[in-house]
Design a protein around this motif. Structure first.
Motif, PDB file in Angstrom:
ATOM      1  N   LEU A 104       0.834  -1.200   0.000  1.00 23.37           N
ATOM      2  CA  LEU A 104       0.000   0.000   0.000  1.00 23.37           C
ATOM      3  C   LEU A 104       0.871   1.253   0.000  1.00 23.37           C
ATOM      4  N   HIS A 105       1.920   1.226   0.786  1.00 21.06           N
ATOM      5  CA  HIS A 105       2.873   2.344   0.824  1.00 21.06           C
ATOM      6  C   HIS A 105       3.496   2.558  -0.558  1.00 21.06           C
ATOM      7  N   TRP A 106       3.862   1.476  -1.199  1.00 23.04           N
ATOM      8  CA  TRP A 106       4.448   1.555  -2.539  1.00 23.04           C
ATOM      9  C   TRP A 106       3.442   2.144  -3.527  1.00 23.04           C
ATOM     10  N   LEU A 107       2.181   1.686  -3.452  1.00 23.17           N
ATOM     11  CA  LEU A 107       1.144   2.239  -4.335  1.00 23.17           C
ATOM     12  C   LEU A 107       0.948   3.739  -4.089  1.00 23.17           C
ATOM     13  N   GLU A 108       0.979   4.130  -2.835  1.00 21.13           N
ATOM     14  CA  GLU A 108       0.816   5.546  -2.504  1.00 21.13           C
ATOM     15  C   GLU A 108       1.966   6.380  -3.038  1.00 21.13           C
ATOM     16  N   SER A 109       3.160   5.808  -3.059  1.00 26.75           N
ATOM     17  CA  SER A 109       4.303   6.566  -3.570  1.00 26.75           C
ATOM     18  C   SER A 109       4.267   6.685  -5.093  1.00 26.75           C
ATOM     19  N   ARG A 110       3.526   5.799  -5.756  1.00 28.06           N
ATOM     20  CA  ARG A 110       3.419   5.813  -7.219  1.00 28.06           C
ATOM     21  C   ARG A 110       2.293   6.703  -7.718  1.00 28.06           C
ATOM     22  N   SER A 111       1.305   6.932  -6.896  1.00 26.74           N
ATOM     23  CA  SER A 111       0.195   7.806  -7.289  1.00 26.74           C
ATOM     24  C   SER A 111      -0.321   8.527  -6.056  1.00 26.74           C
ATOM     25  N   ASP A 112      -1.007   9.603  -6.273  1.00 27.04           N
ATOM     26  CA  ASP A 112      -1.500  10.399  -5.149  1.00 27.04           C
ATOM     27  C   ASP A 112      -2.620   9.714  -4.384  1.00 27.04           C
ATOM     28  N   THR A 113      -3.448   8.969  -5.096  1.00 29.82           N
ATOM     29  CA  THR A 113      -4.604   8.370  -4.438  1.00 29.82           C
ATOM     30  C   THR A 113      -4.773   6.907  -4.846  1.00 29.82           C
ATOM     31  N   PRO A 114      -4.282   6.000  -4.019  1.00 29.83           N
ATOM     32  CA  PRO A 114      -4.587   4.600  -4.328  1.00 29.83           C
ATOM     33  C   PRO A 114      -6.080   4.373  -4.140  1.00 29.83           C
ATOM     34  N   ARG A 115      -6.555   3.321  -4.664  1.00 31.88           N
ATOM     35  CA  ARG A 115      -7.991   3.042  -4.541  1.00 31.88           C
ATOM     36  C   ARG A 115      -8.386   2.998  -3.076  1.00 31.88           C
ATOM     37  N   LYS A 116      -9.416   3.735  -2.774  1.00 34.70           N
ATOM     38  CA  LYS A 116      -9.901   3.830  -1.392  1.00 34.70           C
ATOM     39  C   LYS A 116     -10.277   2.457  -0.846  1.00 34.70           C
ATOM     40  N   ILE A 118      -8.930  -0.433  -1.442  1.00 30.29           N
ATOM     41  CA  ILE A 118      -7.732  -1.170  -1.016  1.00 30.29           C
ATOM     42  C   ILE A 118      -7.281  -0.684   0.348  1.00 30.29           C
ATOM     43  N   THR A 119      -7.245   0.608   0.525  1.00 30.16           N
ATOM     44  CA  THR A 119      -6.819   1.177   1.800  1.00 30.16           C
ATOM     45  C   THR A 119      -7.731   0.738   2.942  1.00 30.16           C
ATOM     46  N   VAL A 120      -9.026   0.753   2.697  1.00 28.83           N
ATOM     47  CA  VAL A 120      -9.998   0.365   3.729  1.00 28.83           C
ATOM     48  C   VAL A 120      -9.856  -1.117   4.067  1.00 28.83           C
ATOM     49  N   VAL A 121      -9.712  -1.960   3.059  1.00 28.79           N
ATOM     50  CA  VAL A 121      -9.576  -3.403   3.295  1.00 28.79           C
ATOM     51  C   VAL A 121      -8.305  -3.693   4.094  1.00 28.79           C
ATOM     52  N   VAL A 122      -7.191  -3.083   3.712  1.00 29.22           N
ATOM     53  CA  VAL A 122      -5.935  -3.307   4.440  1.00 29.22           C
ATOM     54  C   VAL A 122      -6.072  -2.838   5.887  1.00 29.22           C
ATOM     55  N   ALA A 123      -6.701  -1.698   6.105  1.00 27.41           N
ATOM     56  CA  ALA A 123      -6.876  -1.188   7.469  1.00 27.41           C
ATOM     57  C   ALA A 123      -7.735  -2.129   8.309  1.00 27.41           C
ATOM     58  N   ILE A 124      -8.814  -2.619   7.732  1.00 26.66           N
ATOM     59  CA  ILE A 124      -9.700  -3.526   8.477  1.00 26.66           C
ATOM     60  C   ILE A 124      -8.996  -4.849   8.779  1.00 26.66           C
ATOM     61  N   VAL A 125      -8.277  -5.372   7.803  1.00 26.58           N
ATOM     62  CA  VAL A 125      -7.539  -6.622   8.032  1.00 26.58           C
ATOM     63  C   VAL A 125      -6.471  -6.397   9.098  1.00 26.58           C
ATOM     64  N   ALA A 126      -5.794  -5.253   9.052  1.00 21.41           N
ATOM     65  CA  ALA A 126      -4.788  -4.940  10.080  1.00 21.41           C
ATOM     66  C   ALA A 126      -5.424  -4.896  11.463  1.00 21.41           C
ATOM     67  N   LEU A 127      -6.605  -4.322  11.560  1.00 16.00           N
ATOM     68  CA  LEU A 127      -7.311  -4.248  12.840  1.00 16.00           C
ATOM     69  C   LEU A 127      -7.682  -5.642  13.344  1.00 16.00           C
ATOM     70  N   VAL A 128      -8.268  -6.452  12.480  1.00 13.96           N
ATOM     71  CA  VAL A 128      -8.704  -7.796  12.887  1.00 13.96           C
ATOM     72  C   VAL A 128      -7.504  -8.665  13.271  1.00 13.96           C
ATOM     73  N   VAL A 129      -6.484  -8.680  12.423  1.00 16.78           N
ATOM     74  CA  VAL A 129      -5.297  -9.499  12.709  1.00 16.78           C
ATOM     75  C   VAL A 129      -4.579  -8.966  13.943  1.00 16.78           C
ATOM     76  N   GLY A 130      -4.483  -7.651  14.065  1.00 20.14           N
ATOM     77  CA  GLY A 130      -3.797  -7.073  15.213  1.00 20.14           C
ATOM     78  C   GLY A 130      -4.473  -7.393  16.535  1.00 20.14           C
ATOM     79  N   VAL A 131      -5.764  -7.158  16.601  1.00 18.45           N
ATOM     80  CA  VAL A 131      -6.492  -7.427  17.854  1.00 18.45           C
ATOM     81  C   VAL A 131      -6.472  -8.916  18.179  1.00 18.45           C
ATOM     82  N   SER A 132      -6.707  -9.761  17.179  1.00 12.75           N
ATOM     83  CA  SER A 132      -6.715 -11.208  17.454  1.00 12.75           C
ATOM     84  C   SER A 132      -5.332 -11.704  17.863  1.00 12.75           C
ATOM     85  N   SER A 133      -4.283 -11.116  17.327  1.00  6.50           N
ATOM     86  CA  SER A 133      -2.927 -11.515  17.727  1.00  6.50           C
ATOM     87  C   SER A 133      -2.634 -11.107  19.164  1.00  6.50           C
TER      88      SER A 133
END
Length: 152
Positions: A104-116, A118-133
Motif C-alpha cells: 500500500l505504501h508503494w502504491l501511494e508513492s506511485r500515485s496520489d490516491t490509491p484506490r480507497k 484497497i486502503t480500507v480493506v488493508v486497514a480492516i484486516v490490520a485491525l482484525v489481525v492485530g487485535v486477534s494476535s
C-alpha cells in the motif's frame, strides 16, 4: 535451541514474542488507519513482523523441549502448549499484513490516491489481525503463567 547460558531458551525467547507480537500488531493498526504513520513506520513494521515470524517456531520448539523435561504434564501446561502452537498462524498473519501495508505504501508513492477500497480493506484486516494476535498472545501467556505459578 534448548538453553541459553544455562537457562531454558523458552523462558527467554517467550519474552521477545510477548513484546514483539503486540507491538507489531499495534503498529500495523496505526499504519493501517493513519497514512502518515505508514509512511514513517512501514519498514520497521515489516522488520518486526519478520522477526516475530522467525522467532515464533524457535520459541515453540524450545517450549516443547521444556515441556518434555517434565515428568508430569498438567492439563494447563498441555493447554498452554496447544495454544502456543497456534501462534505461528498469527505471526504469519502479522507478516502478511505488514507486507500488504508495504505494498500500500508503494502504491501511494506511485500515485496520489490509491484506490480507497484497497486502503480500507488493508486497514480492516490490520485491525482484525492485530487485535486477534494481541488476544492470542495474552491467552497463551496467561495459560503459561498459570502452569508455572497457578498453584502457588
Amino acid at each position: 535451541m534448548t538453553t541459553i547460558w544455562g537457562l531454558p531458551a523458552h523462558a527467554l525467547l517467550v519474552h521477545a514474542i510477548v513484546v514483539l507480537a503486540p507491538l507489531t500488531a499495534v503498529l500495523e493498526i496505526l499504519c493501517g488507519f493513519w497514512p502518515a504513520a505508514r509512511r514513517r513506520l512501514v519498514w520497521l513494521v515489516v522488520a518486526l513482523a519478520g522477526t516475530t515470524t522467525i522467532l515464533t517456531p524457535i520459541t515453540t520448539d524450545a517450549g516443547e523441549w521444556l515441556k518434555d523435561q517434565r515428568r508430569v504434564v498438567s492439563p494447563i501446561l498441555q493447554e498452554h502448549a496447544e495454544r502456543g502452537d497456534w501462534m505461528i498462524y498469527f505471526s504469519a498473519a502479522l507478516l502478511v499484513v505488514a507486507l500488504a501495508l508495504a505494498a500500500l505504501h508503494w502504491l501511494e508513492s506511485r500515485s496520489d490516491t490509491p484506490r480507497k477500497a484497497i486502503t480500507v480493506v488493508v486497514a480492516i484486516v490490520a485491525l482484525v489481525v492485530g487485535v486477534s494476535s494481541i488476544v492470542t498472545v495474552a491467552r497463551i501467556g496467561h495459560s503459561g503463567a498459570e502452569s508455572v505459578w497457578g498453584g502457588r
